[in-house]
Write an enzyme that holds these catalytic residues in place. Structure first.
Site, PDB file in Angstrom:
ATOM      1  N   CYS A   1      38.502  34.841  26.966  1.00  8.79           N
ATOM      2  CA  CYS A   1      37.841  35.777  27.879  1.00  8.79           C
ATOM      3  C   CYS A   1      37.380  37.070  27.206  1.00  8.79           C
ATOM      4  O   CYS A   1      36.669  37.867  27.825  1.00  8.79           O
ATOM      5  CB  CYS A   1      38.778  36.124  29.022  1.00  8.79           C
ATOM      6  SG  CYS A   1      39.610  34.686  29.735  1.00  8.79           S
TER       7      CYS A   1
ATOM      8  N   LYS B   1      34.366  40.710  39.236  1.00 10.14           N
ATOM      9  CA  LYS B   1      34.673  39.268  39.273  1.00 10.14           C
ATOM     10  C   LYS B   1      34.809  38.751  40.703  1.00 10.14           C
ATOM     11  O   LYS B   1      34.690  37.559  40.953  1.00 10.14           O
ATOM     12  CB  LYS B   1      35.950  38.963  38.491  1.00 10.14           C
ATOM     13  CG  LYS B   1      35.806  39.012  36.971  1.00 10.14           C
ATOM     14  CD  LYS B   1      37.103  38.592  36.301  1.00 10.14           C
ATOM     15  CE  LYS B   1      36.958  38.532  34.781  1.00 10.14           C
ATOM     16  NZ  LYS B   1      36.852  39.863  34.160  1.00 10.14           N
TER      17      LYS B   1
ATOM     18  N   GLU C   1      47.413  45.028  34.041  1.00  8.03           N
ATOM     19  CA  GLU C   1      46.265  45.888  33.706  1.00  8.03           C
ATOM     20  C   GLU C   1      46.385  47.246  34.392  1.00  8.03           C
ATOM     21  O   GLU C   1      46.061  48.277  33.794  1.00  8.03           O
ATOM     22  CB  GLU C   1      44.958  45.218  34.098  1.00  8.03           C
ATOM     23  CG  GLU C   1      43.736  46.049  33.666  1.00  8.03           C
ATOM     24  CD  GLU C   1      42.405  45.351  33.873  1.00  8.03           C
ATOM     25  OE1 GLU C   1      41.390  45.854  33.335  1.00  8.03           O
ATOM     26  OE2 GLU C   1      42.367  44.311  34.569  1.00  8.03           O
TER      27      GLU C   1
ATOM     28  N   HIS D   1      39.162  44.297  33.835  1.00  6.66           N
ATOM     29  CA  HIS D   1      39.174  42.847  33.634  1.00  6.66           C
ATOM     30  C   HIS D   1      39.435  42.166  34.977  1.00  6.66           C
ATOM     31  O   HIS D   1      38.766  41.194  35.315  1.00  6.66           O
ATOM     32  CB  HIS D   1      40.240  42.473  32.607  1.00  6.66           C
ATOM     33  CG  HIS D   1      40.205  41.046  32.189  1.00  6.66           C
ATOM     34  ND1 HIS D   1      39.083  40.449  31.681  1.00  6.66           N
ATOM     35  CD2 HIS D   1      41.165  40.070  32.241  1.00  6.66           C
ATOM     36  CE1 HIS D   1      39.334  39.172  31.417  1.00  6.66           C
ATOM     37  NE2 HIS D   1      40.589  38.919  31.750  1.00  6.66           N
TER      38      HIS D   1
ATOM     39  N   PHE E   1      43.506  35.022  27.325  1.00  2.00           N
ATOM     40  CA  PHE E   1      44.597  34.139  26.952  1.00  2.00           C
ATOM     41  C   PHE E   1      44.686  34.115  25.429  1.00  2.00           C
ATOM     42  O   PHE E   1      43.678  34.219  24.721  1.00  2.00           O
ATOM     43  CB  PHE E   1      44.355  32.727  27.460  1.00  2.00           C
ATOM     44  CG  PHE E   1      44.664  32.520  28.922  1.00  2.00           C
ATOM     45  CD1 PHE E   1      45.357  33.467  29.648  1.00  2.00           C
ATOM     46  CD2 PHE E   1      44.284  31.355  29.565  1.00  2.00           C
ATOM     47  CE1 PHE E   1      45.667  33.283  30.989  1.00  2.00           C
ATOM     48  CE2 PHE E   1      44.584  31.143  30.900  1.00  2.00           C
ATOM     49  CZ  PHE E   1      45.270  32.110  31.620  1.00  2.00           C
TER      50      PHE E   1
ATOM     51  N   HIS F   1      34.749  34.463  37.214  1.00  2.00           N
ATOM     52  CA  HIS F   1      35.193  34.717  35.840  1.00  2.00           C
ATOM     53  C   HIS F   1      34.314  33.895  34.900  1.00  2.00           C
ATOM     54  O   HIS F   1      34.381  32.665  34.891  1.00  2.00           O
ATOM     55  CB  HIS F   1      36.661  34.327  35.704  1.00  2.00           C
ATOM     56  CG  HIS F   1      37.324  34.867  34.477  1.00  2.00           C
ATOM     57  ND1 HIS F   1      36.620  35.341  33.383  1.00  2.00           N
ATOM     58  CD2 HIS F   1      38.644  35.015  34.155  1.00  2.00           C
ATOM     59  CE1 HIS F   1      37.459  35.747  32.456  1.00  2.00           C
ATOM     60  NE2 HIS F   1      38.697  35.568  32.906  1.00  2.00           N
TER      61      HIS F   1
END
Length: 420
Positions: free
Chosen positions: A169, A341, A320, A309, A406, A346
């Site tokens: 990502c 998002k 976050e 994010h 990830f 995403h």
């Protein structure tokens, strides 16, 4: 170091066919999330997707359609960005003009189609099994992660440094940051940054579903199913699309007479958690944001909008939020934060570039797109949420965009208003 300017933007997203329509939809909280067609669900009920608003094949010349879907989307976004920068035909000399691309999983459509054909032939009538190994001769080039980079390079004659970053990502945010460094340190005069992802395939959706990070379908309105920072959030929705940014050194932009400057890309930070394959880390995210601020020469109070994010996962939003509070401290209550998002899904490898481009439009227009569907914020996410409705006429001199992946990879970009 030489200032690096953003002189072109391009986009093909679930929200629209270009930058203007995509930003307008984000501002209006117009969700592009829909139920996945049966052909993609492999029998799993209530899967959601965010497909692009316009098919890339409708926007490209026939000769440019030979690549994977992700490559086609990259070409569409690049075309708008190069046109916006006044470089539709490419630069007169492309030797110091690079291409930096980010993609999470290259050639997903090609790979899924290849396996489908292979197993259908292998387990079909005996007469057809001899053709199980007969595949399109361009299957391997189509699957290469550097396919989008190569296609854009060839399309515009860009012979400078060409790199592809596949960092889940964070891919295209890292691509933008590394392009920034290459120009700052004199390796290039200019570059186009591409973020692209086309992962809406049966195989990809089944794999993502197995991770238990996908949003549950809202029974009343599926379009509202992705709710970052909300107390009732349940996960993200997989989307597809591409975004592009043209970056130039100040001297290169001035010498060629660039028509416009969207902003100065002035800060980049990246870090690795070195902790867990899928669980985020406050320390790693804080490090990336602090590096970006230091690179930009800015203080936390100088940032006037943060595009988070914000994946709408249980752990992701809380971690976050904690990271933002640690970095911004007393400025946190004054810092508008949103995650787009909620409406475009995403986009994995394309997400960093697309969300940064939306943040640049917010900087230019003074309008901050909201986190849609955020009616009840999670108390563990104590931020200045731009919830449900856009915030207009906002004073902004600098913006930040976060991309956390990830594998523990973190990237952060900072841009400021340009006034030479």
């Amino acid at each position: 170091m030489t200032p690096v300017l953003v002189t072109g933007l391009g986009m093909l997203s679930p929200l629209g066919a270009d930058v203007a329509s995509s930003f307008e939809a984000a501002v209006l909280a117009r969700s592009a999330i829909v139920r996945a067609p049966v052909s993609l669900t492999a029998g799993i009920p209530d899967l959601l997707v965010a497909p692009v608003a316009v098919e890339p094949a409708q926007r490209l010349e026939r000769k440019l359609l030979s690549g994977d879907r992700a490559t086609q989307m990259a070409l569409v976004a690049a075309e708008e960005a190069m046109r916006d920068a006044g470089l539709s035909d490419g630069p007169p000399d492309g030797r110091r003009f690079g291409v930096f691309a980010g993609i999470g999983f290259g050639g997903a459509h090609t790979l899924d189609g290849l396996y489908s054909r292979y197993f259908a032939a292998l387990h079909g009538p005996e007469a057809g099994r001899r053709g199980a190994t007969v595949m399109h001769p361009l299957s391997v080039p189509r699957m290469m992660a550097n396919g989008p980079m190569a296609a854009v390079s060839m399309r515009y004659g860009l012979r400078g440094m060409g790199n592809t970053y596949s960092v889940a990502c964070a891919s295209s945010a890292i691509a933008a940051g590394e392009a920034l460094r290459a120009i700052e340190h004199g390796y290039l005069d200019a570059a186009i940054v591409i973020g692209t992802e086309a992962m809406l395939t049966p195989g990809s959706l089944v794999a993502w579903n197995a991770l238990r990070v996908m949003a549950s379908c809202d029974p009343v309105d599926p379009a509202t199913s992705c709710r970052p920072f909300a107390a009732d959030r349940s996960g993200f929705v997989l989307g597809e699309g591409a975004a592009a940014l043209v970056l130039e050194s100040r001297s290169h932009a001035q010498t060629r007479g660039a028509a416009r400057v969207h902003a100065q890309l002035c800060g980049y930070g990246s870090s690795s958690d070195a902790g867990h394959l899928t669980a985020p880390s406050v320390d790693g995210q804080v490090a990336a944001m602090q590096q970006a601020l230091a690179h930009a020469g800015l203080q936390p109070a100088d940032i006037h909008y943060l595009n988070a994010h914000g994946t709408a996962t249980e752990a992701g939003d809380v971690i976050e939020s904690q990271s933002i509070v640690e970095v911004f401290g007393a400025h946190t209550p004054k810092l508008p934060v949103s995650s787009t998002k909620a409406v475009h899904g995403h986009l994995i490898g394309a997400g960093g570039a697309l969300e940064f481009a939306l943040a640049l439009r917010a900087l230019a227009t003074g309008t901050i797109p909201p986190t849609a569907h955020l009616h009840q914020p999670d108390p563990r996410c104590p931020l200045n949420h731009v919830a449900v409705t856009a915030r207009r006429n906002a004073h902004m001199e600098a913006v930040m965009s976060n991309s956390f992946a990830f594998g523990g990879s973190n990237a952060c970009l900072v841009a400021r208003r340009w006034a030479d």
